[in-house]
Design an enzyme around this catalytic site. Structure first.
Site, short mmCIF file in Angstrom:
data_model
loop_
_atom_site.label_atom_id
_atom_site.label_comp_id
_atom_site.label_asym_id
_atom_site.label_seq_id
_atom_site.Cartn_x
_atom_site.Cartn_y
_atom_site.Cartn_z
N GLU A 116 66.32 61.04 42.34
CA GLU A 116 66.82 59.75 42.85
C GLU A 116 66.40 59.55 44.30
O GLU A 116 66.45 60.50 45.08
CB GLU A 116 68.35 59.72 42.81
CG GLU A 116 68.94 59.90 41.44
CD GLU A 116 70.42 60.31 41.49
OE1 GLU A 116 71.00 60.35 42.59
OE2 GLU A 116 70.96 60.60 40.41
N ASP A 120 69.32 55.36 52.59
CA ASP A 120 69.78 55.59 53.94
C ASP A 120 70.86 54.57 54.28
O ASP A 120 70.60 53.55 54.88
CB ASP A 120 68.59 55.47 54.90
CG ASP A 120 68.85 56.22 56.18
OD1 ASP A 120 69.90 56.88 56.27
OD2 ASP A 120 68.00 56.14 57.08
N CYS A 414 43.84 40.64 88.05
CA CYS A 414 43.09 39.73 88.93
C CYS A 414 43.96 39.08 90.00
O CYS A 414 43.47 38.27 90.77
CB CYS A 414 42.38 38.66 88.11
SG CYS A 414 43.51 37.44 87.42
N CYS A 429 48.77 35.33 82.44
CA CYS A 429 47.95 35.26 83.65
C CYS A 429 47.19 33.94 83.60
O CYS A 429 46.58 33.59 82.59
CB CYS A 429 46.97 36.43 83.67
SG CYS A 429 45.56 36.16 84.75
N CYS A 435 39.69 36.30 85.26
CA CYS A 435 40.40 37.58 85.11
C CYS A 435 39.53 38.55 84.32
O CYS A 435 39.16 38.28 83.17
CB CYS A 435 41.72 37.34 84.40
SG CYS A 435 42.64 38.87 84.11
S1 IVH Z 1 74.55 63.08 45.96
C1 IVH Z 1 77.36 66.40 45.87
N1 IVH Z 1 72.68 61.25 45.66
O1 IVH Z 1 73.11 61.65 51.17
C2 IVH Z 1 76.26 65.46 46.11
N2 IVH Z 1 73.65 61.54 47.81
O2 IVH Z 1 73.10 64.23 52.59
C3 IVH Z 1 76.57 64.44 47.13
N3 IVH Z 1 72.80 60.00 49.51
O3 IVH Z 1 76.55 61.81 51.83
C4 IVH Z 1 75.64 63.37 47.29
N4 IVH Z 1 71.41 58.91 48.18
O4 IVH Z 1 75.48 59.52 51.56
C5 IVH Z 1 73.52 61.86 46.51
N5 IVH Z 1 71.06 59.65 45.24
C6 IVH Z 1 71.90 60.24 46.08
C7 IVH Z 1 72.01 59.87 47.44
C8 IVH Z 1 72.88 60.55 48.28
C9 IVH Z 1 71.90 59.01 49.40
C10 IVH Z 1 73.49 60.38 50.74
C11 IVH Z 1 74.99 60.44 50.62
C12 IVH Z 1 75.39 61.82 51.04
C13 IVH Z 1 74.21 62.27 51.81
C14 IVH Z 1 74.09 63.77 51.73
#
Ligand code: IVH
Length: 677
Positions: A116, A120, A414, A429, A435
């Site tokens: 997956e 962010d 210049c 300018c 220039c």
């Molecule tokens: S699984 C036990 N899946 O990454 C597993 N986290 O570094 C817990 N995040 O706090 C998370 N995409 O905010 C999981 N496909 C995804 C994710 C994901 C983003 C974030 C999430 C977590 C952080 C961990």
């Protein structure tokens, strides 16, 4: 008492609205026009106002409306919200796989992984009881978070009530709330227009939007939620594989990531990683890596956890797109049109896959907005092919001797006066071709591949020619003598002869190239082509009135004004006359009947990076086929050509259901109409 007919109408409206929401926000398949949706929502609001007894908290009308909170309530996570271990390269992934196989001791058969994107955004928990959203909370420190139910209710992709049946009595769903890039640009544009503080990146904007006590503010932010797992589950069963759980969540109305994929073995994980890394900039949202999870939940159970992270999952991170470094100096560059651009000189830093030591600061407004000083530690962002930007200042790390950045009072090259046009952020300018910086830039542009294509006339040589006083304008190039060139430092006979031959060759050019090469403000390649096709000859163009210029498809009042200024300037016309005198020439063009062209009447948008053709070329060729190429997507857009790195325009096109094609399809279309790449 409401009649049974009213009760039935309300039920039916709620059902329809819920289902349209699901189609639109969870499945990405809009089914009805917005107007129809709005009509039904208004009708439901009306009925609920008339019969308050029928109002329910999970009604589609109840997404905003709660009064602002005084503070956030604390929430305890019964099942802790964990974080993930990181991997930074293929070896880390192989080590991860080794650990799994050793611990499981089931032999060397490839394990099944769910892959997956790692969104962010902000990790959030949604608690459904009896299928109704009861509480939404942030991750916090993993065991205690904050209650943000009022805000999360405003997010259209979060169902207030689960769809279908078979869900556990208590179901805690976990996922990421994020802002798609298009939404980020939209709210920053709004903030800029209203003089408010802008967000540094989509993640910060999402966090800021969720950390609102007043849900009405959150409701204006186009947040989305994507689910990637479950926490507390009771009073019901879930499937035995992670991927099947996600599929079930989707049936119940929750959004999951469309890129998710199940693969066999760690090598396939690497292939997935590489594939997504290549598309990273083309996705409509920011991701900072890929998460790989052992798909079998029984195996997950056996593997368990170490401190704060599960053993059965890992996040392989992409190279960072933001890094911190120090601002050493600011230089003020003078461009071809005299525009003064402050350029940050940075302590070299590895970011977005390359070492960056310069970044643009755009203009004085931007310096002011950032509040940046010399010596500051700054955050630099380089995403895709975009030029590196300074996005913020790390104030805690400002050194005591940080000095303000002083914008020059006159041209740094210049010494001519500077001017800032009304309603423009750019300072220019006023030296024009007096220039040296503008002379050099004009010559570089004239000689460039897409203009007169003078091979061998590189930047260094242009510097020398102007600094030595051998050439002051583009016509001067054609008066260069072999001896003069040979007298220059580091220019041998061979190079000198090559350059003279290239100059000679460049005299035979085309009208569009010539117009473009002159570097008239706002007249890019596409406009030059449109002008050439419209007027056919230099004489017709130079003699055109403002009105006649405005009749050209690509020309608006600003461009027309710059063109007229050029044709009214005796010194500009003198340079053109000198060029023609030395033999620069081109054939006149046949005038095209615009309405006969195959793409006549169509509006196209080109966005993202086009690997083979380049955006300018694509634009010029589409225009040559009669299309209008616009800078933004609207309901009138015929088609969008999207390459890697496409952002908000692509998002908008998808939102509006406009046809989107990639570069391959464009090349095929151009080829069908006899255009060459
Ligand atoms: S699984 C036990 N899946 O990454 C597993 N986290 O570094 C817990 N995040 O706090 C998370 N995409 O905010 C999981 N496909 C995804 C994710 C994901 C983003 C974030 C999430 C977590 C952080 C961990």
């Amino acid at each position: 008492m409401p009649s049974p007919a009213v009760v039935q109408e309300i039920d039916s409206l709620r059902e329809r609205l819920d289902s349209w929401n699901y189609q639109y926000y969870v499945l990405d398949q809009p089914t009805v026009p917005d107007a129809e949706y709005d009509r039904c929502l208004r009708r439901l609001v009306e009925l609920e106002r008339e019969y308050p007894a029928l109002l329910r908290p999970d009604s589609p009308t109840q997404r905003v409306g709660a009064a602002p909170l005084e503070r956030f309530r604390q929430v305890t996570h019964e099942v802790p919200m964990l974080s993930l271990d990181n991997a930074f390269n293929e070896q880390d992934m192989l080590d991860f796989n080794r650990r799994l196989q050793d611990r499981l001791g089931d032999g060397e058969a490839p394990l099944e992984f769910a892959c997956e994107p790692k969104l962010d955004g902000i990790a959030v928990s949604l608690l459904y009881r009896g299928g109704v959203l009861e509480r939404a909370a942030t991750r916090g420190d993993g065991s205690t978070g904050e209650d943000i139910t009022h805000n999360v209710r405003t997010i259209p992709s979060v169902p207030l009530r689960l769809r279908g049946e078979g869900y556990p009595q208590v179901l805690e769903v976990r996922g990421e709330i994020y802002l798609p890039r298009a939404g980020f640009e939209q709210i920053n544009a709004r903030a800029r227009a209203q003089g408010e503080k802008m967000f540094v990146n989509p993640r910060n904007a999402a966090a800021g939007s969720l950390r609102q006590l007043d849900a009405r503010i959150t409701a204006t932010r186009p947040l989305e939620m994507c689910c990637y797992g479950v926490g507390l589950v009771s009073g019901g069963d879930l499937p035995a594989q992670h991927s099947a759980v996600l599929a079930r969540l989707q049936q119940w109305g929750l959004r999951i990531n469309a890129e998710s994929l199940v693969v066999q073995g760690i090598e396939a994980c690497d292939e997935y990683y590489q594939r997504l890394a290549a598309r990273r900039d083309a996705l409509p949202y920011d991701i900072d890596g890929i998460v790989f999870k052992v798909n079998d939940l029984a195996l997950q159970q056996r593997l368990g956890f170490v401190s704060r992270a599960p053993r059965w999952a890992i996040a392989r991170k992409f190279p960072a797109q933001e890094e911190m470094t120090r601002l050493l100096d600011v230089e003020f560059q003078v461009g071809r049109t005299g525009a003064i651009t402050p350029v940050a000189r940075l302590e070299p830093v590895f970011v977005g896959g390359v070492t960056v030591s310069n970044a643009t600061l755009h203009n004085s407004d931007e310096i002011e907005r950032l509040g940046v000083r010399l010596g500051d530690v700054v955050v630099v962002r380089r995403a895709g092919d975009v030029i590196p930007q300074v996005v913020s200042v790390v104030l805690e790390r400002r050194p005591p001797d940080a000095r303000p950045i002083v914008f020059p009072a006159s041209c740094p090259v210049c010494a001519s006066p500077l001017e800032r046009a009304e309603d423009e952020a750019v300072v220019r300018c006023m030296g024009g071709l007096v220039c040296a910086a503008q002379q050099k830039a004009a010559i570089r542009h004239f000689a460039s591949r897409r203009a007169m294509d003078i091979e061998g006339l590189g930047d260094k040589l242009v510097e020398q020619l102007v600094d030595e006083g051998l050439v002051a304008n583009v016509a001067g190039l054609y008066h260069l003598q072999r001896e003069q060139l040979l007298a220059l430092e580091r220019l041998g006979e061979k190079s000198a002869d090559k350059l003279l031959a290239a100059l000679e060759r460049s005299k035979h050019t085309t009208l569009p190239r010539f117009i473009f090469a002159l570097g008239i403000r706002e007249v890019g390649e596409a406009t030059a082509l449109a002008l050439a096709r419209h007027f056919g000859s230099w004489e017709a163009l130079a003699g055109a009135s403002e009105e006649q210029l405005l009749a050209v498809s690509d020309v608006g009042p600003v461009v027309a004004d710059h063109l007229r200024q050029f044709f009214d300037s005796p010194s500009s016309l003198a340079v053109v006359a000198q060029l023609r005198e030395v033999g620069v020439s081109w054939p006149d063009l046949e005038l095209a009947g615009a309405a006969d062209l195959p793409l006549a009447g169509q509006i196209w948008v080109v966005t993202g990076k086009l690997e083979q053709l380049g955006r300018d070329d694509a634009t010029a060729q589409l225009q040559a086929l009669g299309a209008r190429v616009a800078g933004s997507v609207s309901a009138r857009t015929t088609c969008v050509v999207a390459g890697p790195g496409a952002g908000s325009k692509l998002g908008k096109a998808v939102e509006l259901g406009i046809e989107v094609i990639d570069e391959g399809a464009l090349l095929a279309l151009l080829a069908r109409h006899g255009m060459a790449p």
